[in-house]
Scaffold this active site. Structure first.
Site, PDB file in Angstrom:
ATOM      1  N   HIS A 171      -2.656   0.959   7.206  1.00 26.09           N
ATOM      2  CA  HIS A 171      -2.786   1.046   5.751  1.00 26.09           C
ATOM      3  C   HIS A 171      -2.510   2.479   5.302  1.00 26.09           C
ATOM      4  O   HIS A 171      -2.948   3.440   5.942  1.00 26.09           O
ATOM      5  CB  HIS A 171      -4.210   0.627   5.366  1.00 26.09           C
ATOM      6  CG  HIS A 171      -4.503   0.668   3.903  1.00 26.09           C
ATOM      7  ND1 HIS A 171      -3.806  -0.079   2.973  1.00 26.09           N
ATOM      8  CD2 HIS A 171      -5.448   1.372   3.189  1.00 26.09           C
ATOM      9  CE1 HIS A 171      -4.300   0.151   1.769  1.00 26.09           C
ATOM     10  NE2 HIS A 171      -5.284   1.025   1.872  1.00 26.09           N
ATOM     11  N   CYS A 204       0.808  -1.214   0.000  1.00 27.55           N
ATOM     12  CA  CYS A 204       0.000   0.000   0.000  1.00 27.55           C
ATOM     13  C   CYS A 204       0.845   1.270   0.000  1.00 27.55           C
ATOM     14  O   CYS A 204       0.449   2.288  -0.562  1.00 27.55           O
ATOM     15  CB  CYS A 204      -0.980   0.016   1.168  1.00 27.55           C
ATOM     16  SG  CYS A 204      -0.208  -0.062   2.793  1.00 27.55           S
TER      17      CYS A 204
END
Length: 205
Positions: A118, A16
């Site tokens: 994330h 990510c």
């Protein structure tokens, strides 16, 4: 590239951070996994198990890797103090935002009862702000200046979310990303929830 001409890189493994960087620069290959891996080694050259990425080589890069990758391109990362109101920001001088948020952990089609950190990019494209989260099917339109300020304000209400500003080195040096840096952050009940950069280096995705 979407039909609207927006580059939106989608999630692969635990990359990510890489997707957030490429979505920020709106270009496939603006950053490569090999480059981020090399940065990890340069940050901790004498560690058998590198603390800045997944020991399995799947990604999971921390904020230090993102900061160094952007510095190599002439940008700086500024941690946004959540005691401040986003209206203090000078949006015209900010290249984009990278958010660190909790996210469900999935293996294939299965969602595990585990929450990981994330990385998500938010930036302006053609006068409109978009959420370019690599876990979304397509870019999520946020809107204009006031809309993104409202969005950021909502995000920082959650103690588990952090916002980083991406600015040029010049803007960072002059601190021209904020309207008046001399005004101290407000003192409120969220003070106890403010975390340091080191606290978000664990459990990234």
């Amino acid at each position: 590239m979407t039909a609207s001409g927006i580059y939106h890189e989608k999630q692969i493994r635990e990359l990510c951070a890489l997707h957030a960087l490429n979505n920020l620069f709106q270009s496939k290959g603006a950053f490569l996994k090999s480059e981020l891996d090399s940065i990890c080694v340069s940050l901790s050259p004498n560690h058998w198990i590198n603390p800045h990425k997944s020991m399995l080589g799947l990604g999971n890069y921390d904020i230090n890797v993102i900061m160094k990758a952007l510095q190599d391109r002439g940008y700086e990362v500024v941690w946004f103090d959540k005691r401040r109101d986003p209206t203090c920001l000078i949006l015209d001088n900010i290249s984009g935002f990278i958010l660190n948020i909790p996210s469900e952990y999935k293996i294939g089609f299965f969602t595990l009862p585990i929450w990981r950190r994330h990385w998500v990019t938010v930036r302006q494209i053609n006068g409109c702000y978009y959420n370019l989260d690599s876990k979304l099917e397509s870019p999520q339109k946020i809107g204009e200046d006031q809309d993104v300020l409202n969005y950021l304000k909502d995000e920082i209400e959650c103690k588990d979310k952090e916002i980083f500003l991406v600015v040029t080195s010049e803007v960072s040096q002059k601190q021209s990303w904020i309207k008046d840096f001399s005004i101290p952050p407000a003192v409120n009940s969220r003070d106890a929830d403010i975390i340091q950069l080191g606290d978000i280096e664990d459990n990234k995705s």
